[in-house]
Write an enzyme that holds these catalytic residues in place. Sequence first.
Site, mmCIF file in Angstrom:
data_model
loop_
_atom_site.group_PDB
_atom_site.id
_atom_site.type_symbol
_atom_site.label_atom_id
_atom_site.label_comp_id
_atom_site.label_asym_id
_atom_site.label_seq_id
_atom_site.Cartn_x
_atom_site.Cartn_y
_atom_site.Cartn_z
ATOM 1 N N LYS A 229 -25.095 23.514 -35.200
ATOM 2 C CA LYS A 229 -25.151 22.117 -34.758
ATOM 3 C C LYS A 229 -23.902 21.379 -35.244
ATOM 4 O O LYS A 229 -23.187 21.878 -36.124
ATOM 5 C CB LYS A 229 -26.418 21.472 -35.305
ATOM 6 C CG LYS A 229 -26.530 21.546 -36.825
ATOM 7 C CD LYS A 229 -27.924 21.195 -37.297
ATOM 8 C CE LYS A 229 -27.959 21.089 -38.810
ATOM 9 N NZ LYS A 229 -29.318 20.846 -39.318
ATOM 10 N N TYR B 254 -0.351 0.022 -44.609
ATOM 11 C CA TYR B 254 -1.106 -1.184 -44.268
ATOM 12 C C TYR B 254 -1.436 -1.984 -45.516
ATOM 13 O O TYR B 254 -1.801 -1.418 -46.554
ATOM 14 C CB TYR B 254 -2.402 -0.814 -43.564
ATOM 15 C CG TYR B 254 -2.208 -0.459 -42.116
ATOM 16 C CD1 TYR B 254 -1.680 -1.398 -41.227
ATOM 17 C CD2 TYR B 254 -2.548 0.800 -41.642
ATOM 18 C CE1 TYR B 254 -1.507 -1.077 -39.889
ATOM 19 C CE2 TYR B 254 -2.387 1.129 -40.313
ATOM 20 C CZ TYR B 254 -1.864 0.180 -39.432
ATOM 21 O OH TYR B 254 -1.696 0.495 -38.142
HETATM 22 C C1 LIG Z 1 -29.527 21.618 -40.288
HETATM 23 C C2 LIG Z 1 -30.755 22.351 -40.384
HETATM 24 C C3 LIG Z 1 -30.765 23.624 -40.940
HETATM 25 C C4 LIG Z 1 -29.572 24.226 -41.634
HETATM 26 O O1 LIG Z 1 -29.475 23.620 -42.868
HETATM 27 P P1 LIG Z 1 -28.460 24.103 -44.021
HETATM 28 O O2 LIG Z 1 -28.977 23.432 -45.210
HETATM 29 O O3 LIG Z 1 -27.128 23.639 -43.617
HETATM 30 O O4 LIG Z 1 -28.564 25.560 -44.067
HETATM 31 C C5 LIG Z 1 -31.945 24.317 -40.907
HETATM 32 N N1 LIG Z 1 -33.055 23.795 -40.349
HETATM 33 C C6 LIG Z 1 -33.101 22.554 -39.846
HETATM 34 C C7 LIG Z 1 -34.345 22.043 -39.247
HETATM 35 C C8 LIG Z 1 -31.942 21.790 -39.844
HETATM 36 O O5 LIG Z 1 -31.980 20.565 -39.326
#
Ligand SMILES: *Cc1c(COP(=O)(O)O)cnc(C)c1O
Length: 730
Positions: free
Chosen positions: A392, A619
């Site tokens: 993601k 800036y």
């Molecule tokens: C983002 C997410 C993960 C992965 O999490 P990490 O801590 O980065 O391994 C796993 N499960 C769910 C539901 C998530 O939202």
Amino acid sequence: MEAKKNFGGLDLFRVVAACLVVAIHTSPLETISPEGDFFVTRIVARVAVPFFFMVTGQFVLSDYFRKDGKNTASLWRYLRKAALLYGIAVLLYLPLGIYAGHYKEMTFGTVLRMLLVDGTFYHLWYFPGLILGILLLMALRRFCSVKMTGVIVSLLYLLGLLGDSYWGLASQIPGVSAAYQWCFQVLFGYTRNGLFFAPLFLWMGAVAYREDDRTKMAPSYQKITGDMAGLVISLFSMTIEGFLLRYLEWQRHDSMYLALPLCAFFLYQILLKVTWEIPPLYRTAATWMYLLHPGVIVVVRGLPFGKEILKNSLLFYGIVLLISGGGAWLAAFFIQRFFGHGYKRKKRKSRQGDLFPKARAWIEVDKAALRQNVKALSSLLPENCQLMPAVKADAYGHGAVLVAKELNRMGMDAFCVACVAEGVSLRKHGVQGEILVLGYTHPKEFPLLHRYCLTQTVVDYDYALLLNQYGKRVCVHVGIDTGMRRLGERSDHEERLMEICHLKNLNIRGAFTHLCADDTNEPKDVEFTQKQVNEFYRIVKKWEEEGFSCPKVHLMASYGVLNYPHLAGDYARVGIALYGLHSAREDYDGSGIRLTPVLSLKARVASVRELGSGEAAGYGLAFVAKRPMRIAALTIGYGDGLPRALSCGGGSVLIRGKRARILGRICMDQTLVDVTEIPEAAAGDIAVLIGISGDEEITAYELAEAGGTITNEIVSRLGQRLWRVGVGGR
Ligand SMILES: *Cc1c(COP(=O)(O)O)cnc(C)c1O
């Protein structure tokens, strides 16, 4: 960028189809064997025009059919182009038509009919047919489903058959015969037109190929053999059909057969799987061959020795083919030259000015490090628990397509993403395996779940009902809230969870929960985690008692794997650890494995200059030099995701293996650093913002700490403007 799907088979057959059309109009075997000629030109060659319609259907109509976006604009553009080409052809053939006496005793009605349906020269019916067919399909698709549209165009085709090859049948039925005859007198000369003939094949083309089939399109010889058998059988049927109709003398015209759509279908399926490279020049040439050959026929017939040539039909065909082919090739060549959509031109252009990924600011993804992390994390897991990488937020900024494809290559075939759009993008780039959407999907996007084979999370009970109401069966994993109170149905709502597993339209492939206090070893957190785990398995067990055995269950994310690997499940949804990072340096990790950071962030030195004592920079003139200095401007800023909190000495970068402090306020696209102690620093040098240079390293932790956040945020916010390049590894 991914290579585009190659449709070489279709391109090649365009040329073959054009040769077949020329054969229809010259009857190459006539003087040798009339039966043979009937077979070649009235049966086999009849696949040519349906093929052209199908290609158009695929490239012009398929998006509109799927309502994938606002595609009417490109449809209208195509129609305009077709109308223009038709206009040119009408003018081109005007003198010949007059000479042949086609336009005698015209009324307004017959002119209209000729222009809009029958064509002004015998082969030109194709263009009004194409335009009318597309318009008809656009209208039908507005009001009907794709399937219903298919039914309607098939019925139209059957009606057309009765006015074409099966005229003998229709003419025996008094009322029907009269109706057709009236139509032939008033509306159109043949049923082989844009109303009865073109729509079916345009429709077939529009549904023949789906973009997301690409991954499944890898050469499957078994499939090709099946299509070959289909083609042989349908061609055989069409041959019998054709000769039978000829024997019965039923044919008013011989363009349409019952078996023709089948032949066209199998032929097309085979061609879709052929991936030879055919220069686009031939595509254009095929069209021009279609346009030019009737003119060439007239000219060859009119030659002083034309009569001699006509005595040998094969020779006649050969000569017409040669001249119209040559002419078409020249036409295509000049069009390419002067209108510039050509192959060579584009190629040459791109060689002169390719974008260079490492020109400004970029991310390097170390594939070897990724592989090491996969190995290390897998080593912690029991045998039948697989990694389901979280890709993601563009794979935590690393580049989702790049990472997922690399993981595919390493044998991973399950991924999780945050939203549908991320899943669609992965599919469009050919990522294979299960893709679980962890977050909420709006009902308007439900069709995408189906089309792109994505698995949706059931975010709560009401959402389950909503998904169940959507007409199609959707693959889901049921989210179970065991204490995080974010997504998933609460584990204490047992009845609801039991109801969910009985919903008819949910194809439940799995269930999961998310642990939210697994990154410490403090007793209260350990206890909470254990409670979450118990709750989760309690529900899974309850389901089993109800007769539902959940195919896949999962509960660990990165810290689950590092601290509670014995919890197992079928998947481990690893994110941050896979990228070689903990969220924070001080997080508890009881695993003893070593993680290797995958991402480096780099930029260029744009300019180096002197700064006098007392002079200010940037800036708000936030930095003032206390002594003479040299400063460098870097090609990266907060617009690329560099935290602005690193301003004014909050962070540093590496140039030529040495640290350079950030000066003044970070700008949107630029950052100033102090290179007084790095005299060799020069424009064009690489500046490392995260990663290694010489013996020095800057980690994502450093940026996170300076910015008061966790590494997850630092990497996932890295901007779209950065190029992602894979390095290292095989
Ligand atoms: C983002 C997410 C993960 C992965 O999490 P990490 O801590 O980065 O391994 C796993 N499960 C769910 C539901 C998530 O939202």
